[in-house]
Design a protein around this motif. Sequence first.
Motif: not given
Length: 121
Positions: A82-95
């Motif tokens: 779950f945390l890995s998925g959330t981190v991936d979503k944050f990476k997409m947002v900050f790109e």
Amino acid sequence: MNPRGYRSTRTSLFDGIEEGGIRATSYSSHEIDEQENDRAIDGLQDRVSILKRLSGDIHEEVETHNRMLDRMGNDMDASRGFLSGTVDKFKMVFETKSSRRMGTLVASFVALFLLVYYLTR
């Protein structure tokens, strides 16, 4: 040496003992030893049964803890996913550039909230 004194001493030593008396005394002491051994065996059996119950309780406790640790490991794996998925979503947002501004805005609101919280406390 007085043969008569020797005879009286010898008589007093063996006074009242007949031919079979020694065997009877030996048998009764053997019987007493058997009874003591039986009592000792009973005591050991009690101790062994206590140790058996104790080891059974320890086994149950270990099994319970192993199941609990297995569940915790599964929960940690699920949390990691779950945390890995959330981190991936944050990476997409900050790109993206506009998302960085939104992230900065959210971070500043959180920092302001924490500052007000600690000042009013």
